[in-house]
Write an enzyme that holds these catalytic residues in place. Sequence first.
Site, short mmCIF file in Angstrom:
data_model
loop_
_atom_site.label_atom_id
_atom_site.label_comp_id
_atom_site.label_asym_id
_atom_site.label_seq_id
_atom_site.Cartn_x
_atom_site.Cartn_y
_atom_site.Cartn_z
N HIS A 103 0.85 -1.13 -0.05
CA HIS A 103 -0.01 -0.04 0.12
C HIS A 103 0.88 1.40 0.07
CE1 HIS A 103 0.78 0.21 4.50
NE2 HIS A 103 0.66 1.09 4.24
C1 UD1 Z 1 -2.29 5.86 5.26
C2 UD1 Z 1 -1.32 6.45 5.94
C3 UD1 Z 1 0.01 5.59 5.84
C4 UD1 Z 1 -0.70 4.07 6.52
C5 UD1 Z 1 -1.86 3.73 5.94
C6 UD1 Z 1 -2.27 2.51 6.56
C7 UD1 Z 1 -0.91 8.66 5.53
C8 UD1 Z 1 -0.05 9.97 4.73
N1 UD1 Z 1 -0.75 7.60 4.80
O1 UD1 Z 1 -2.09 5.48 3.75
O2 UD1 Z 1 0.87 5.89 6.51
O3 UD1 Z 1 0.56 3.21 6.41
O4 UD1 Z 1 -2.79 4.72 5.65
O5 UD1 Z 1 -3.22 1.66 5.88
O6 UD1 Z 1 -1.54 9.13 6.28
N2 UD1 Z 1 -9.31 4.86 0.41
C9 UD1 Z 1 -10.41 3.99 0.23
N3 UD1 Z 1 -11.33 3.68 1.47
C10 UD1 Z 1 -10.85 3.84 2.58
C11 UD1 Z 1 -9.43 4.68 2.76
C12 UD1 Z 1 -8.67 4.95 1.62
O7 UD1 Z 1 -10.90 3.77 -0.94
O8 UD1 Z 1 -11.55 3.70 3.46
C13 UD1 Z 1 -8.40 4.95 -0.71
C14 UD1 Z 1 -8.54 6.05 -1.51
O9 UD1 Z 1 -8.54 6.07 -2.90
C15 UD1 Z 1 -7.61 6.94 -0.83
C16 UD1 Z 1 -6.43 6.06 -0.91
O10 UD1 Z 1 -7.14 4.88 -0.39
O11 UD1 Z 1 -7.14 8.18 -1.68
C17 UD1 Z 1 -5.42 6.35 0.04
O12 UD1 Z 1 -5.89 6.58 1.36
P1 UD1 Z 1 -5.03 7.62 2.55
O13 UD1 Z 1 -5.75 7.59 3.75
O14 UD1 Z 1 -4.91 9.03 1.83
O15 UD1 Z 1 -3.48 6.97 2.77
P2 UD1 Z 1 -3.27 5.19 2.84
O16 UD1 Z 1 -2.37 4.91 1.42
O17 UD1 Z 1 -4.38 4.84 3.13
N1 UDP Z 2 -4.49 -5.34 8.68
C1 UDP Z 2 -5.80 -5.75 8.60
N2 UDP Z 2 -6.33 -6.08 7.71
C2 UDP Z 2 -5.58 -6.02 6.27
C3 UDP Z 2 -4.11 -5.57 6.22
C4 UDP Z 2 -3.83 -5.20 7.49
O1 UDP Z 2 -6.64 -5.70 9.74
O2 UDP Z 2 -6.12 -6.62 5.08
C5 UDP Z 2 -3.83 -4.82 9.86
C6 UDP Z 2 -2.64 -5.43 10.41
O3 UDP Z 2 -2.69 -6.71 10.73
C7 UDP Z 2 -1.95 -4.38 11.17
C8 UDP Z 2 -2.34 -3.15 10.40
O4 UDP Z 2 -3.52 -3.44 9.82
O5 UDP Z 2 -2.29 -4.42 12.49
C9 UDP Z 2 -1.36 -2.50 9.68
O6 UDP Z 2 -2.07 -1.47 8.96
P1 UDP Z 2 -1.15 -1.14 7.39
O7 UDP Z 2 -0.52 -2.37 7.10
O8 UDP Z 2 -2.54 -0.47 6.63
O9 UDP Z 2 -0.70 0.22 7.79
P2 UDP Z 2 1.10 0.40 8.34
O10 UDP Z 2 1.05 -0.17 9.56
O11 UDP Z 2 1.82 0.37 7.14
O12 UDP Z 2 0.93 1.79 8.63
#
Ligand code: UD1
Ligand code: UDP
Length: 382
Positions: free
Chosen positions: A213
């Site tokens: 991601h």
């Molecule tokens: C965010 C965090 C990242 C974290 C990750 C965990 C920032 C800058 N990034 O990244 O550090 O590791 O969350 O998962 O804060 N989207 C959906 N539905 C949702 C959420 C997101 O469709 O419920 C899609 C949207 O297209 C959105 C994209 O995911 O634009 C990215 O979401 P965003 O929260 O901006 O960043 P993450 O990549 O999720």
């Molecule tokens: N996680 C989850 N379902 C998924 C992928 C991740 O519950 O399909 C959980 C995972 O077990 C961990 C947390 O989400 O506890 C990690 O989040 P993510 O990888 O989105 O973000 P990061 O840790 O890189 O910020």
Amino acid sequence: MKILTIVGARPQFVKAAVVSRVIREHNANNFEGSSILEVIIHTGQHYDENMSGIFFDELDIPKPDFNLGVGSGSHGAQTGEMLTGIEKILLSEKPDSVLVYGDTNSTLAGALAASKLHIPIAHVEAGLRSFNREMPEEINRVLTDHISSWLFCPTATAVINLSNEGIKGAKKVFNSGDVMFDAALFYSQKALQKSNPVFKKNLPSEYILATIHRPASTDDIVKLTSLLETLEESGRRFFPVFWPIHPRTRNIIENDATLSKRFLSGNNKFIFLSEPLGYLDMVLAEKNSRLILTDSGGVQKEAYFHEKPCITMRTETEWVELVEAGWNFVAGLEKESILNLLEKVLNDSWIQKPHPSLYGNGKAGHEIIKILLGNDKREQNI
Ligand code: UD1
Ligand code: UDP
């Protein structure tokens, strides 16, 4: 004492679940009148049911008192909207302290809003560094650490990182252990009791678990294509790849007809796709896997908690102790390097390494609350 907790993204729900449960336990056992009122703000950064709601249900997190519903957007728009919303609530709620987690835009917005109002900030998962300023998370962490009053570090390395930036002091920096380790211990049993894990449907008994991601993996279509081909090749050469797909990654692939047909149509023989899993299913998926292939921060550590080798599809990791312990291999994003490491771990020389306790004793949440309550009797923390 009134603590205002700010969360917004998936990993923060897992972390906040631990501390919030300790707060409720403290209140239930509180004979001395020092109860804690926790007010929760959900920024709405993650909003799909399987990225947000399911975590509140499964992990027994209290319903947020406020949901800002900020949703997705550019960094500036998303962080700015959070800042405005959080500031209003801080002005009306007047908490004694603000609790923020990790390194997302929700973390930074919460910390920034609180610091301008002179409300002390407690940062859980402080001190992590990738030393890569192109990661949005690195900016969020550095800024949050520098304006926090209590820095709860998950590891000794994190304490050293802060010290190197001039952030030190026994009353400020604490090696509390990692709340994600507390979560893994606490919820593992609950996960094992789940009779019908969603992820098991149609999945072969042996598999590699993958998650992708990070912007560094997804935003350049050439790199993303190479990573997807790497997953496919891993499935062909080793074990099928089980891939619960993050919505960010799905959305990017959906915008490319060729990639979409090849990887999202459900016809790929080597990749088993799933929607994002709830935490309990994710724990089971980790526990049952042969190996974990990921660019996630949290998942790297969970691989270790559940004693699985992990190949990290990044050029660096914040969790250096996992690499030193021989459980985590930083592969970069190149196909050959990832496949070579898979070969090494699955077919060649790798045998299970010693498994020292690297992330505390499973009581990080208790440690954090004890310190915030001012009950900490230790003289020296670092
Ligand atoms: C965010 C965090 C990242 C974290 C990750 C965990 C920032 C800058 N990034 O990244 O550090 O590791 O969350 O998962 O804060 N989207 C959906 N539905 C949702 C959420 C997101 O469709 O419920 C899609 C949207 O297209 C959105 C994209 O995911 O634009 C990215 O979401 P965003 O929260 O901006 O960043 P993450 O990549 O999720
Ligand atoms: N996680 C989850 N379902 C998924 C992928 C991740 O519950 O399909 C959980 C995972 O077990 C961990 C947390 O989400 O506890 C990690 O989040 P993510 O990888 O989105 O973000 P990061 O840790 O890189 O910020």
